[in-house]
Design a protein around this motif. Sequence first.
Motif, PDB file in Angstrom:
ATOM      1  N   ARG A  33      36.614 -15.907 -85.292  1.00 58.48           N
ATOM      2  CA  ARG A  33      35.687 -17.018 -85.506  1.00 58.48           C
ATOM      3  C   ARG A  33      35.544 -17.330 -86.993  1.00 58.48           C
ATOM      4  NH1 ARG A  33      32.117 -19.599 -82.030  1.00 58.48           N
ATOM      5  NH2 ARG A  33      31.203 -21.342 -83.158  1.00 58.48           N
ATOM      6  N   SER A  34      35.731 -16.331 -87.851  1.00 57.74           N
ATOM      7  CA  SER A  34      35.591 -16.537 -89.290  1.00 57.74           C
ATOM      8  C   SER A  34      36.610 -17.534 -89.831  1.00 57.74           C
ATOM      9  CB  SER A  34      35.732 -15.205 -90.033  1.00 57.74           C
ATOM     10  OG  SER A  34      34.696 -14.313 -89.692  1.00 57.74           O
ATOM     11  N   GLU A  35      37.766 -17.674 -89.159  1.00 54.78           N
ATOM     12  CA  GLU A  35      38.779 -18.617 -89.633  1.00 54.78           C
ATOM     13  C   GLU A  35      38.207 -20.033 -89.736  1.00 54.78           C
ATOM     14  OE1 GLU A  35      42.960 -16.674 -87.999  1.00 54.78           O
ATOM     15  OE2 GLU A  35      41.975 -18.244 -86.845  1.00 54.78           O
ATOM     16  N   SER A  36      37.539 -20.486 -88.685  1.00 59.72           N
ATOM     17  CA  SER A  36      37.010 -21.855 -88.691  1.00 59.72           C
ATOM     18  C   SER A  36      35.848 -21.991 -89.671  1.00 59.72           C
ATOM     19  CB  SER A  36      36.570 -22.260 -87.282  1.00 59.72           C
ATOM     20  OG  SER A  36      35.527 -21.428 -86.810  1.00 59.72           O
ATOM     21  N   VAL A  37      35.039 -20.932 -89.825  1.00 56.18           N
ATOM     22  CA  VAL A  37      33.929 -20.983 -90.779  1.00 56.18           C
ATOM     23  C   VAL A  37      34.460 -21.112 -92.198  1.00 56.18           C
ATOM     24  CG1 VAL A  37      31.921 -19.755 -91.673  1.00 56.18           C
ATOM     25  CG2 VAL A  37      32.470 -19.620 -89.231  1.00 56.18           C
ATOM     26  N   ALA A  39      37.436 -22.216 -93.145  1.00 59.07           N
ATOM     27  CA  ALA A  39      38.099 -23.517 -93.311  1.00 59.07           C
ATOM     28  C   ALA A  39      37.080 -24.623 -93.554  1.00 59.07           C
ATOM     29  CB  ALA A  39      38.946 -23.828 -92.082  1.00 59.07           C
ATOM     30  N   ARG A  40      35.974 -24.558 -92.852  1.00 55.87           N
ATOM     31  CA  ARG A  40      34.923 -25.564 -93.039  1.00 55.87           C
ATOM     32  C   ARG A  40      34.321 -25.469 -94.435  1.00 55.87           C
ATOM     33  NH1 ARG A  40      29.885 -24.190 -89.779  1.00 55.87           N
ATOM     34  NH2 ARG A  40      29.707 -22.814 -91.582  1.00 55.87           N
ATOM     35  N   ASP A  41      34.041 -24.251 -94.893  1.00 53.83           N
ATOM     36  CA  ASP A  41      33.456 -24.073 -96.223  1.00 53.83           C
ATOM     37  C   ASP A  41      34.421 -24.523 -97.318  1.00 53.83           C
ATOM     38  OD1 ASP A  41      31.198 -23.074 -95.042  1.00 53.83           O
ATOM     39  OD2 ASP A  41      31.624 -20.968 -95.492  1.00 53.83           O
ATOM     40  N   LEU A  42      35.712 -24.201 -97.168  1.00 53.35           N
ATOM     41  CA  LEU A  42      36.698 -24.650 -98.145  1.00 53.35           C
ATOM     42  C   LEU A  42      36.805 -26.175 -98.163  1.00 53.35           C
ATOM     43  CD1 LEU A  42      39.615 -22.086 -97.630  1.00 53.35           C
ATOM     44  CD2 LEU A  42      38.138 -22.294 -99.635  1.00 53.35           C
ATOM     45  N   PRO A 163      22.205 -18.620 -83.320  1.00 51.12           N
ATOM     46  CA  PRO A 163      22.837 -19.698 -84.096  1.00 51.12           C
ATOM     47  C   PRO A 163      23.075 -19.349 -85.563  1.00 51.12           C
ATOM     48  CG  PRO A 163      21.116 -20.580 -82.671  1.00 51.12           C
ATOM     49  CD  PRO A 163      21.022 -19.097 -82.581  1.00 51.12           C
ATOM     50  N   GLU A 164      22.198 -18.543 -86.169  1.00 53.88           N
ATOM     51  CA  GLU A 164      22.353 -18.229 -87.590  1.00 53.88           C
ATOM     52  C   GLU A 164      23.682 -17.533 -87.885  1.00 53.88           C
ATOM     53  OE1 GLU A 164      17.888 -17.891 -86.740  1.00 53.88           O
ATOM     54  OE2 GLU A 164      19.789 -17.595 -85.708  1.00 53.88           O
ATOM     55  N   LEU A 165      24.222 -16.825 -86.901  1.00 52.87           N
ATOM     56  CA  LEU A 165      25.456 -16.070 -87.116  1.00 52.87           C
ATOM     57  C   LEU A 165      26.709 -16.920 -86.941  1.00 52.87           C
ATOM     58  CD1 LEU A 165      24.490 -12.753 -85.288  1.00 52.87           C
ATOM     59  CD2 LEU A 165      24.486 -13.204 -87.748  1.00 52.87           C
ATOM     60  N   GLU A 166      26.557 -18.145 -86.457  1.00 54.88           N
ATOM     61  CA  GLU A 166      27.720 -19.003 -86.256  1.00 54.88           C
ATOM     62  C   GLU A 166      28.365 -19.415 -87.577  1.00 54.88           C
ATOM     63  OE1 GLU A 166      29.224 -19.854 -83.386  1.00 54.88           O
ATOM     64  OE2 GLU A 166      27.834 -18.482 -82.428  1.00 54.88           O
ATOM     65  N   ARG A 167      27.646 -19.387 -88.675  1.00 58.32           N
ATOM     66  CA  ARG A 167      28.182 -19.820 -89.961  1.00 58.32           C
ATOM     67  C   ARG A 167      28.520 -18.638 -90.877  1.00 58.32           C
ATOM     68  NH1 ARG A 167      22.550 -20.848 -90.242  1.00 58.32           N
ATOM     69  NH2 ARG A 167      21.518 -19.894 -92.054  1.00 58.32           N
ATOM     70  N   THR A 168      28.685 -17.452 -90.279  1.00 61.57           N
ATOM     71  CA  THR A 168      28.927 -16.241 -91.052  1.00 61.57           C
ATOM     72  C   THR A 168      30.400 -15.863 -91.038  1.00 61.57           C
ATOM     73  OG1 THR A 168      26.708 -15.398 -90.571  1.00 61.57           O
ATOM     74  CG2 THR A 168      28.374 -13.787 -91.224  1.00 61.57           C
ATOM     75  N   ARG A 240      40.191 -25.850 -89.238  1.00 63.45           N
ATOM     76  CA  ARG A 240      40.673 -27.134 -89.730  1.00 63.45           C
ATOM     77  C   ARG A 240      40.304 -27.305 -91.194  1.00 63.45           C
ATOM     78  NH1 ARG A 240      38.408 -29.289 -85.370  1.00 63.45           N
ATOM     79  NH2 ARG A 240      39.793 -29.765 -83.645  1.00 63.45           N
ATOM     80  N   LEU A 241      41.298 -27.561 -92.028  1.00 62.94           N
ATOM     81  CA  LEU A 241      41.039 -27.935 -93.408  1.00 62.94           C
ATOM     82  C   LEU A 241      40.968 -29.452 -93.481  1.00 62.94           C
ATOM     83  CD1 LEU A 241      43.275 -25.563 -95.567  1.00 62.94           C
ATOM     84  CD2 LEU A 241      40.787 -25.649 -95.501  1.00 62.94           C
ATOM     85  N   ASP A 242      39.790 -29.968 -93.735  1.00 67.10           N
ATOM     86  CA  ASP A 242      39.564 -31.411 -93.842  1.00 67.10           C
ATOM     87  C   ASP A 242      39.565 -31.774 -95.322  1.00 67.10           C
ATOM     88  OD1 ASP A 242      38.858 -34.033 -93.505  1.00 67.10           O
ATOM     89  OD2 ASP A 242      36.738 -33.597 -93.107  1.00 67.10           O
TER      90      ASP A 242
END
Length: 310
Positions: A33-37, A39-42, A163-168, A240-242
């Motif tokens: 799950r960390s992969e998508s988090v 990618a979103r932060d980058l 929900p707080e852990l979804e962005r970790t 996803r890298l946007d």
Amino acid sequence: MSVPSRGSPRSRAEHVRSRLFGLLVHHIAFDGRSESVLARDLSDAYAGREPRPAPPTLAERARLTTAVTPLTDRAERAERAREEFRDVPPIRWPERPGPGETGVGHLDVSVPADLTAGLDATGRALGASRFVVLLSAWADVLAEVCGQRDFAVGVPVAERTVPELERTVGCLIDMMPVRLRGDAVNGGESGVRETGAVVHRAFTRSDVPFTAVAQGAGTTSGRPPVFQCLFALQDNPPPRLDLPGVTAAHLRQPYAALPVELHLEVWPDENGALDVVLSFRRAAVTGTTALNLLKGYHDRLALIAAGAAK
């Protein structure tokens, strides 16, 4: 690069610049799950967007993931789980690898979207999730190829329970052993139903750590106790890298090493197909056995989907 045709004054070469960004992380600090988090932060940082709220600290994560089950009840359920897995027989692979075999082998097969739809239709008809249908088929083929009707598989379970852990970014998973025997390895509708019941019972003890379940299960060489095979439905959001003005694609690299002897992963794509990847330790499992398992698995899934179409 496109090459201009000779004699054409208006033609020109167009150069396409490409970049490869690689990231190596230890599993102790990173899960699927960390992969998508990440990618979103980058993507947010690259585009200059406002950063999202900070993820929980380690102390806050510990508080959020602490089970509320009374300690006495948890201890009793841990003991019942230990009793269930104490006598799991080891899987005896049908062939012994030759001397000197090392490294990790990889095989994969694609399950098209229409076949996936048939699997999901079967699941709905039997009141089972996609995960249960896929695991039931895997239990069926393992039993046939290995000639064994009692074994355990390890299933990674996400601990992002709030929900707080979804962005970790972190390793927020535990391993849940699932013992498959009796009707659970028979295939067909009875196999799906029994596998569903086994999975349901396993999830009722999901707050019992695997380390507690494995106590007293005996010693093993080079792998966790209880199971030799991992099974994972990797239905995490795709990374996803946007990036403005950039087209990006994710390149998933094969495992360089495995904690177990066999690892089956099913990766759904955005078009409804499934990418099935089988990784195996060459020192324990031969390429022939791995190929028979993967081919048998694909055949089982096709049969299940065909039954749904009737």
